[in-house]
Structure formats: C-alpha cells, structure tokens
Design an enzyme around this catalytic site. Structure first.
Site, PDB file in Angstrom:
ATOM      1  N   ASP A 185       7.997  -8.599 -10.743  1.00  0.00           N
ATOM      2  CA  ASP A 185       7.860  -7.172 -11.008  1.00  0.00           C
ATOM      3  C   ASP A 185       9.238  -6.613 -11.339  1.00  0.00           C
ATOM      4  O   ASP A 185      10.139  -6.626 -10.493  1.00  0.00           O
ATOM      5  CB  ASP A 185       7.280  -6.447  -9.793  1.00  0.00           C
ATOM      6  CG  ASP A 185       7.128  -4.952 -10.031  1.00  0.00           C
ATOM      7  OD1 ASP A 185       6.246  -4.553 -10.816  1.00  0.00           O
ATOM      8  OD2 ASP A 185       7.912  -4.184  -9.436  1.00  0.00           O
ATOM      9  N   GLU A 269       4.235  -8.134 -16.217  1.00  0.00           N
ATOM     10  CA  GLU A 269       3.385  -7.066 -16.714  1.00  0.00           C
ATOM     11  C   GLU A 269       3.699  -6.806 -18.182  1.00  0.00           C
ATOM     12  O   GLU A 269       4.863  -6.869 -18.596  1.00  0.00           O
ATOM     13  CB  GLU A 269       3.597  -5.786 -15.908  1.00  0.00           C
ATOM     14  CG  GLU A 269       2.953  -5.793 -14.544  1.00  0.00           C
ATOM     15  CD  GLU A 269       3.107  -4.466 -13.837  1.00  0.00           C
ATOM     16  OE1 GLU A 269       2.118  -3.729 -13.690  1.00  0.00           O
ATOM     17  OE2 GLU A 269       4.246  -4.165 -13.443  1.00  0.00           O
ATOM     18  N   CYS A 322      -3.391  -3.487  -2.557  1.00  0.00           N
ATOM     19  CA  CYS A 322      -2.912  -4.182  -1.356  1.00  0.00           C
ATOM     20  C   CYS A 322      -3.054  -5.684  -1.575  1.00  0.00           C
ATOM     21  O   CYS A 322      -4.138  -6.177  -1.892  1.00  0.00           O
ATOM     22  CB  CYS A 322      -3.715  -3.732  -0.137  1.00  0.00           C
ATOM     23  SG  CYS A 322      -3.311  -4.649   1.378  1.00  0.00           S
ATOM     24  N   CYS A 325      -5.682  -7.217   1.397  1.00  0.00           N
ATOM     25  CA  CYS A 325      -7.135  -7.010   1.415  1.00  0.00           C
ATOM     26  C   CYS A 325      -7.702  -6.610   0.066  1.00  0.00           C
ATOM     27  O   CYS A 325      -8.930  -6.586  -0.096  1.00  0.00           O
ATOM     28  CB  CYS A 325      -7.502  -5.946   2.458  1.00  0.00           C
ATOM     29  SG  CYS A 325      -6.903  -4.275   2.058  1.00  0.00           S
ATOM     30  N   CYS A 341      -1.172   0.148   3.980  1.00  0.00           N
ATOM     31  CA  CYS A 341      -2.537   0.113   3.454  1.00  0.00           C
ATOM     32  C   CYS A 341      -3.468   0.873   4.402  1.00  0.00           C
ATOM     33  O   CYS A 341      -3.480   0.606   5.619  1.00  0.00           O
ATOM     34  CB  CYS A 341      -2.997  -1.328   3.292  1.00  0.00           C
ATOM     35  SG  CYS A 341      -4.706  -1.480   2.704  1.00  0.00           S
ATOM     36  N   CYS A 344      -6.390  -1.980   5.718  1.00  0.00           N
ATOM     37  CA  CYS A 344      -6.103  -3.044   6.693  1.00  0.00           C
ATOM     38  C   CYS A 344      -4.846  -2.776   7.508  1.00  0.00           C
ATOM     39  O   CYS A 344      -4.553  -3.523   8.448  1.00  0.00           O
ATOM     40  CB  CYS A 344      -5.983  -4.388   5.982  1.00  0.00           C
ATOM     41  SG  CYS A 344      -4.577  -4.504   4.845  1.00  0.00           S
ATOM     42  N   ASP A 351       7.722  -3.173  -4.599  1.00  0.00           N
ATOM     43  CA  ASP A 351       8.019  -4.138  -5.661  1.00  0.00           C
ATOM     44  C   ASP A 351       7.533  -5.540  -5.313  1.00  0.00           C
ATOM     45  O   ASP A 351       6.965  -6.237  -6.160  1.00  0.00           O
ATOM     46  CB  ASP A 351       9.523  -4.153  -5.943  1.00  0.00           C
ATOM     47  CG  ASP A 351      10.032  -2.799  -6.402  1.00  0.00           C
ATOM     48  OD1 ASP A 351       9.248  -2.053  -7.022  1.00  0.00           O
ATOM     49  OD2 ASP A 351      11.211  -2.472  -6.149  1.00  0.00           O
TER      50      ASP A 351
END
Length: 366
Positions: A185, A269, A322, A325, A341, A344, A351
C-alpha cells in the site's frame, strides 16, 4: 526471451564535439518543429494529414536551397525527429478514439528538448563510442552493453551529455521466484507499507531541497534577462533539479529490483495518479514520492526476474476493510491512521491493514 534493454552512459566530449552535438540536437529540434508547423498548416488549409516519409522527402528537397546547414549533421537526426512527430500524432488520435487525455504535440524549446536519435553504424568500445558523423567520443565509465544495438539517443541534461543505447537482448527465461507474495500500500506518510508489517520511508528529495530550490528560483528571477549572470543562475537551478531527480530514481530502482527478485507476487492498487495530482494540497507530495514510476518499473522488472505484478481494482476497499473479519466501513477519511473494527474489535494500522487486504486479493483470484 528477447527483451529491449537500455544502457545509459555519460559522454566526455571535447569542445569541437560539444559544438557538433549541439548542432545535431538543434537540427532534430528544428525538423520536429518544422514538421509540426507544416502539419498544422496543411490541416487548416486542406483538412488533410501527412506522414513522416512524405515530410522527410520534402525536407530533403529544401536542404539544397533553404537549409544547407543541415548537411553538417547526420541525416538520422532530422529523420528520427520526424518519426517521433508521426508517433506523437498517432498517439494523440488513438487517445481521442479511446477517450483518453493525450495532449496534442507541442513545439520543442531550445535548452529543454536537447536530444536526438541516431541509427546505423554504431560501435561501442570499452570507454568510447563511435556515432555516425560524430566520430569517436569518450565515455566517463566502462561500457557493458549486451545484445544488438538498435539505436542511440544522445541527450543533454543541464551541462552534461548522455547517450542511451536501445538494445535487443536475449536473456534466458527467468525461473519463478519462490519468495512470499506481498501486498503493498503506497502512501505519503510512508512510501510503502507491506503486508508483513514493514514500512519503507521515501527519501522525498523535493521536500528536502525545497527551501534551497525556492531560494535559487527567487535569485534567478531577479537576474536581468539575457545576461550572463542569469545563465549561471539557470545552470545552478537546473543542477539542483537534476540532483532531486537522481535521488528519487536511485531509491526507486533499488527498491523495485529487490522486490522483483525476492517476492513471487506483488499486489498494488490501480491508482489514478494523474487524477490525484489535480489535488492542489497534495500534488507536490504525490509527485515527490513517484507512485507512477514505482509501478512502471515493477511492470517490466517482474517480467525480467520471474515474479508477477497484480493490480487490484481502482475502487477495491483495501483501507476500509477489516483484514481479520472482512467488515467494510462506510467511510475512511485520510486523517484516520489507526482504527478499531466495530465488528470484531481488532486494532488496525491503516496502511498495514490495506497491504494485508491487497495480499488477500491474490488468494481470492486463485
């Protein structure tokens, strides 16, 4: 496997060779601008187009009467310049049909576009190169060129001359890399956050030298136009720009080579870097880190060394998801660097979490 590889060396010309190099660059620039002006006039008058070969024949006829000074340089310089112009127009019209923003060809300026390309009898020795009409020019380092030389592009950067050989090289098919896959990332706080938790800092040379750059720019603007002091000031400013670019390129080449040689698959990406540069607040910082160059180098180096480059979709929610989960948040402002999150309760670094999700993207495709 046959690949095209470039070898770039700095030339060490004497005074007469420097003059001849400048003449070649000026002739190539003149041919490009002449061809562009003729194309514009032809379209405005008759709504017609032309091509590089037709323009080269017309320019050869004008050499005998109007442009006799062009006989001082190799015929390849103007010929290749007209081919570059032809390629620029083809890219422009192809972009129009595809809906892409590719600019209309522009006129070249002296001191900004000082380069030319040569073909034909090109020989490279240990510390010298022989070019058509230029003779033998010394190199500042020993050459190590492999393969068949296709062309040689000579360019001037500030006060130095460089030659780049485009070669067709046969290399053995690379063996697959058996390292781990990695999601990367890219960002501004850290240049790259990897799925294994590693964070790589960018040198950010523009930010480092920005104060000095502003001072030299202000000093240059105060010089009288056309004076020798203004020329000296422009030289100092251009040298600093070259230093900034070299630092960024050195960092980028070392990082991309290491990744391509050690990681079996690299996931990035598909960022719209051109669109992100329209952000007035972040454009300088984005340009300083060089995301586009990072992706470009990985594209061909992964092919060379046997690894794989995978691009996640542009709107893949890597930051909002996340990694434990799979819960996806509604929004994720850039100001949030760490978050918990709500599903969870896992704690995430923004990052690193995005990099882990990018690594999982490869598994979802398998």
């Amino acid at each position: 496997m046959i690949i095209n590889r470039a070898y770039r060396y700095e030339l060490k010309p004497n005074i007469s060779q420097r003059i001849l190099l400048a003449k070649h660059a000026g002739c190539a620039r003149f041919a490009y601008n002449w061809g562009l002006a003729r194309r514009i006039e032809l379209y405005q008058a008759e709504k017609k187009s032309t091509n590089a070969m037709a323009q080269h024949r017309a320019l050869n006829k004008l050499k005998q009467t109007d442009f006799s000074w062009m006989y001082e340089v190799s015929k390849c310089a103007p010929q290749e310049a007209l081919r570059d112009l032809d390629r620029a127009f083809k890219n422009f019209f192809t972009g129009l049909k595809a809906g892409e923003k590719i600019g209309f060809p522009k006129f070249k300026k002296k001191g900004v576009h000082d380069s030319f390309r040569l073909t034909g009898a090109i020989k490279v020795e240990e510390k010298a190169v022989q070019l058509p009409r230029l003779g033998i020019i010394r190199l500042k380092e020993e050459s190590a060129i492999g393969g068949r030389i296709l062309s040689a592009t000579v360019s001037r950067e500030v006060d130095r001359w460089f030659v780049s050989f485009s070669c067709e090289v046969a290399i053995p098919d690379p063996e697959p890399v058996f390292g781990d896959a990695v999601g990367i990332d890219v960002g501004l706080h850290h240049f790259a956050a990897m799925s294994d938790g590693t964070k790589i800092e960018a040198p950010k040379p523009l930010g480092k030298y920005l104060k000095r750059l502003k001072r030299l720019s202000k000093k240059h603007s105060r010089k009288q136009k056309g004076s020798n002091n203004r020329k000296k000031s422009a030289l100092d400013l251009a040298r600093l720009h070259r230093r900034i670019r070299n630092i960024r390129q050195d960092f980028m080449h070392k990082l991309t080579t290491e990744l391509a040689k050690t990681k079996s698959e690299i996931v990035l990406e598909d960022l719209n870097v051109r669109g992100m540069l329209q952000n007035d607040r972040l454009s300088r910082h984005i340009a300083d880190v060089g995301w586009g160059e990072f992706r470009r180098q990985l594209t061909y180096k992964t092919v060379w060394y046997g690894s794989v480059l995978t691009l996640a979709p542009r709107f893949y929610p890597s930051s909002k998801t996340c990694s434990c989960c799979g819960h996806v948040r509604d929004s994720m402002p850039l100001s949030i660097r760490e978050w918990d999150c709500s599903s969870c309760g896992a704690q995430h670094d923004r990052d690193v979490n995005a990099a882990v999700n990018l690594k999982k993207y490869t598994r979802s495709l398998a």
